[in-house]
Motif scaffolding. Structure first.
Motif, PDB file in Angstrom:
ATOM      1  N   ARG A 113       0.807  -1.223   0.000  1.00  0.00           N
ATOM      2  CA  ARG A 113       0.000   0.000   0.000  1.00  0.00           C
ATOM      3  C   ARG A 113       0.840   1.274   0.000  1.00  0.00           C
ATOM      4  O   ARG A 113       0.344   2.348  -0.310  1.00  0.00           O
ATOM      5  CB  ARG A 113      -1.008  -0.001   1.143  1.00  0.00           C
ATOM      6  CG  ARG A 113      -0.535   0.394   2.485  1.00  0.00           C
ATOM      7  CD  ARG A 113      -1.677   0.168   3.474  1.00  0.00           C
ATOM      8  NE  ARG A 113      -1.576   0.918   4.679  1.00  0.00           N
ATOM      9  CZ  ARG A 113      -1.988   2.169   4.857  1.00  0.00           C
ATOM     10  NH1 ARG A 113      -2.493   2.837   3.857  1.00  0.00           N
ATOM     11  NH2 ARG A 113      -1.884   2.766   6.019  1.00  0.00           N
ATOM     12  N   TYR A 114       2.123   1.180   0.318  1.00  0.00           N
ATOM     13  CA  TYR A 114       3.009   2.346   0.275  1.00  0.00           C
ATOM     14  C   TYR A 114       3.835   2.390  -1.012  1.00  0.00           C
ATOM     15  O   TYR A 114       4.701   3.243  -1.154  1.00  0.00           O
ATOM     16  CB  TYR A 114       3.966   2.341   1.470  1.00  0.00           C
ATOM     17  CG  TYR A 114       3.261   2.251   2.793  1.00  0.00           C
ATOM     18  CD1 TYR A 114       2.382   3.243   3.207  1.00  0.00           C
ATOM     19  CD2 TYR A 114       3.473   1.163   3.633  1.00  0.00           C
ATOM     20  CE1 TYR A 114       1.723   3.155   4.421  1.00  0.00           C
ATOM     21  CE2 TYR A 114       2.820   1.075   4.852  1.00  0.00           C
ATOM     22  CZ  TYR A 114       1.938   2.059   5.238  1.00  0.00           C
ATOM     23  OH  TYR A 114       1.288   1.969   6.436  1.00  0.00           O
ATOM     24  N   LYS A 116       4.317   1.587  -5.524  1.00  0.00           N
ATOM     25  CA  LYS A 116       3.738   1.390  -6.840  1.00  0.00           C
ATOM     26  C   LYS A 116       3.819  -0.096  -7.164  1.00  0.00           C
ATOM     27  O   LYS A 116       4.737  -0.787  -6.712  1.00  0.00           O
ATOM     28  CB  LYS A 116       4.506   2.201  -7.878  1.00  0.00           C
ATOM     29  CG  LYS A 116       4.425   3.691  -7.648  1.00  0.00           C
ATOM     30  CD  LYS A 116       5.295   4.443  -8.636  1.00  0.00           C
ATOM     31  CE  LYS A 116       5.228   5.933  -8.343  1.00  0.00           C
ATOM     32  NZ  LYS A 116       6.140   6.710  -9.167  1.00  0.00           N
ATOM     33  N   ASP A 137       4.228  10.335   4.727  1.00  0.00           N
ATOM     34  CA  ASP A 137       3.101   9.582   4.214  1.00  0.00           C
ATOM     35  C   ASP A 137       1.828  10.351   4.532  1.00  0.00           C
ATOM     36  O   ASP A 137       1.620  10.770   5.670  1.00  0.00           O
ATOM     37  CB  ASP A 137       3.065   8.187   4.850  1.00  0.00           C
ATOM     38  CG  ASP A 137       1.891   7.386   4.331  1.00  0.00           C
ATOM     39  OD1 ASP A 137       1.837   7.140   3.118  1.00  0.00           O
ATOM     40  OD2 ASP A 137       1.012   7.034   5.140  1.00  0.00           O
ATOM     41  N   ASP A 138       0.984  10.564   3.527  1.00  0.00           N
ATOM     42  CA  ASP A 138      -0.235  11.334   3.756  1.00  0.00           C
ATOM     43  C   ASP A 138      -1.491  10.471   3.684  1.00  0.00           C
ATOM     44  O   ASP A 138      -2.587  10.972   3.500  1.00  0.00           O
ATOM     45  CB  ASP A 138      -0.329  12.492   2.758  1.00  0.00           C
ATOM     46  CG  ASP A 138      -0.265  12.030   1.311  1.00  0.00           C
ATOM     47  OD1 ASP A 138      -0.210  10.803   1.069  1.00  0.00           O
ATOM     48  OD2 ASP A 138      -0.275  12.891   0.430  1.00  0.00           O
ATOM     49  N   THR A 139      -1.334   9.153   3.820  1.00  0.00           N
ATOM     50  CA  THR A 139      -2.502   8.277   3.816  1.00  0.00           C
ATOM     51  C   THR A 139      -3.240   8.388   5.143  1.00  0.00           C
ATOM     52  O   THR A 139      -2.716   8.909   6.134  1.00  0.00           O
ATOM     53  CB  THR A 139      -2.096   6.816   3.561  1.00  0.00           C
ATOM     54  OG1 THR A 139      -1.205   6.390   4.608  1.00  0.00           O
ATOM     55  CG2 THR A 139      -1.403   6.663   2.218  1.00  0.00           C
ATOM     56  N   TRP A 140      -4.441   7.869   5.172  1.00  0.00           N
ATOM     57  CA  TRP A 140      -5.283   7.988   6.370  1.00  0.00           C
ATOM     58  C   TRP A 140      -4.765   7.137   7.529  1.00  0.00           C
ATOM     59  O   TRP A 140      -5.047   7.434   8.683  1.00  0.00           O
ATOM     60  CB  TRP A 140      -6.720   7.604   6.036  1.00  0.00           C
ATOM     61  CG  TRP A 140      -6.867   6.155   5.640  1.00  0.00           C
ATOM     62  CD1 TRP A 140      -6.682   5.621   4.400  1.00  0.00           C
ATOM     63  CD2 TRP A 140      -7.215   5.067   6.493  1.00  0.00           C
ATOM     64  NE1 TRP A 140      -6.876   4.272   4.424  1.00  0.00           N
ATOM     65  CE2 TRP A 140      -7.218   3.898   5.698  1.00  0.00           C
ATOM     66  CE3 TRP A 140      -7.526   4.949   7.840  1.00  0.00           C
ATOM     67  CZ2 TRP A 140      -7.519   2.644   6.198  1.00  0.00           C
ATOM     68  CZ3 TRP A 140      -7.827   3.700   8.352  1.00  0.00           C
ATOM     69  CH2 TRP A 140      -7.824   2.560   7.538  1.00  0.00           C
ATOM     70  N   LYS A 142      -1.367   6.110   8.888  1.00  0.00           N
ATOM     71  CA  LYS A 142       0.079   6.326   8.744  1.00  0.00           C
ATOM     72  C   LYS A 142       0.881   5.248   9.466  1.00  0.00           C
ATOM     73  O   LYS A 142       0.514   4.843  10.566  1.00  0.00           O
ATOM     74  CB  LYS A 142       0.466   7.685   9.323  1.00  0.00           C
ATOM     75  CG  LYS A 142      -0.090   8.874   8.581  1.00  0.00           C
ATOM     76  CD  LYS A 142       0.371  10.159   9.244  1.00  0.00           C
ATOM     77  CE  LYS A 142      -0.271  11.361   8.633  1.00  0.00           C
ATOM     78  NZ  LYS A 142       0.127  11.599   7.280  1.00  0.00           N
ATOM     79  N   CYS A 160       8.202   0.063   5.628  1.00  0.00           N
ATOM     80  CA  CYS A 160       7.695   0.580   6.897  1.00  0.00           C
ATOM     81  C   CYS A 160       8.182  -0.319   8.027  1.00  0.00           C
ATOM     82  O   CYS A 160       8.732  -1.394   7.800  1.00  0.00           O
ATOM     83  CB  CYS A 160       6.165   0.639   6.874  1.00  0.00           C
ATOM     84  SG  CYS A 160       5.345  -0.970   6.803  1.00  0.00           S
ATOM     85  N   ALA A 168      -3.586  -2.369   7.282  1.00  0.00           N
ATOM     86  CA  ALA A 168      -4.787  -2.127   6.483  1.00  0.00           C
ATOM     87  C   ALA A 168      -5.266  -3.415   5.808  1.00  0.00           C
ATOM     88  O   ALA A 168      -6.124  -3.389   4.939  1.00  0.00           O
ATOM     89  CB  ALA A 168      -4.510  -1.057   5.432  1.00  0.00           C
ATOM     90  N   ASP A 170      -3.254  -5.594   4.108  1.00  0.00           N
ATOM     91  CA  ASP A 170      -2.411  -6.013   2.993  1.00  0.00           C
ATOM     92  C   ASP A 170      -1.442  -7.109   3.420  1.00  0.00           C
ATOM     93  O   ASP A 170      -1.032  -7.175   4.575  1.00  0.00           O
ATOM     94  CB  ASP A 170      -1.588  -4.823   2.478  1.00  0.00           C
ATOM     95  CG  ASP A 170      -2.460  -3.721   1.922  1.00  0.00           C
ATOM     96  OD1 ASP A 170      -3.284  -4.009   1.049  1.00  0.00           O
ATOM     97  OD2 ASP A 170      -2.308  -2.574   2.379  1.00  0.00           O
TER      98      ASP A 170
END
Length: 199
Positions: A113-114, A116, A137-140, A142, A160, A168, A170
Motif C-alpha cells: 500500500r506504500y 507502486k 506519508d499522507d494516507t489515512w 500512517k 515501513c 490495512a 495487505d
C-alpha cells in the motif's frame, strides 16, 4: 549510602538513536551507572556533561563509575544505520539473496500500500551502500516509520516498520531480495542469532 537517585530519560528512540539521561540527586554521590550498548550499534557515541566517553563497545555494558551530581547529563547516540540478516540458503547465481533489513533494532517490511505495483515481483534492493531515507506519508492510516530505499531496477521501494506492516489488511514481506554476498558477514541462524552485516 541509602541516598535516593532519580534518572529521567528523554528520547524518541527507536525513531532516532539519541537517548538523554538526566541525574537527580540531593547531594553528590559516587555510584556506577551501567548502560547496555546493543550489539547492532557498532559506532555508539556516549558523552557525560558534554565530554566524550572512550572505548564504547557494542554488545556490552558500558560502566560509568564516577561521582554524580544534580543535573549531570548522559547523552547516548546509537548507531541507527541499516543492517541485514541474510538467509544463507537463498543465495542465487546473480548474488541476490533473501534478507531481513533492520534500522537499528526495528525490522523493516514491504507493504504494497506504500508502493507502486511491481509487475515482475520485487526488484532487489541496492546494497552498495544500503540506504534508508525517511519519507512522509499522507494516507489515512500512517505507519510509525516509513523509509525509501533504491532498487536495482525499477522504482524505489518504500519500507515501513514491521509493527505497522499489514495494518490495512495487505500482505507484507519482511524477507526482501537484496544483492549481497552472504559470506561478507556471519549469517543469522538459530545457533548464531546475533550476527548481522552492514553493506
Amino acid at each position: 549510602s541509602g541516598a535516593s537517585v532519580g534518572i529521567v530519560q528523554q528520547t524518541d528512540y527507536p525513531c532516532s538513536g539519541r537517548v538523554e539521561l538526566v541525574v537527580a540527586l540531593d547531594r553528590p554521590e559516587p555510584f556506577s551507572l551501567e548502560l547496555r550498548i546493543p550489539y547492532w550499534s557498532v559506532e555508539t557515541a556516549v558523552a557525560v556533561n558534554g565530554r566524550a566517553v572512550p572505548d564504547v563497545k557494542a554488545g556490552r555494558y558500558l560502566e560509568l563509575n564516577r561521582e554524580w551530581s544534580q543535573d549531570d547529563r548522559v547523552v547516548i547516540d546509537l548507531d541507527m544505520r541499516p543492517h541485514v540478516w541474510a538467509r544463507p540458503d537463498t543465495a542465487a547465481g546473480d548474488g541476490v539473496c533473501s534478507c531481513s533489513i533492520y534500522r537499528g533494532p526495528v525490522l523493516m517490511a514491504y507493504d504494497p500500500r506504500y508502493n507502486k505495483p511491481h509487475a515482475d515481483g520485487l526488484p532487489p534492493v541496492v546494497a552498495a551502500p544500503l540506504s534508508l531515507q525517511p519519507v512522509d506519508d499522507d494516507t489515512w492510516l500512517k505507519p510509525w516509520l516509513l523509509f525509501e530505499t533504491p532498487a536495482v531496477d525499477g522504482p524505489a521501494l518504500r519500507l515501513c516498520d514491521f509493527a505497522s506492516a499489514g495494518m490495512a489488511g495487505d500482505h507484507y514481506l519482511s524477507w526482501l531480495p537484496l544483492r549481497i554476498d552472504p559470506s561478507a558477514g556471519a549469517p543469522f541462524t538459530r545457533e548464531n542469532p546475533l550476527r548481522s552485516v552492514r553493506v
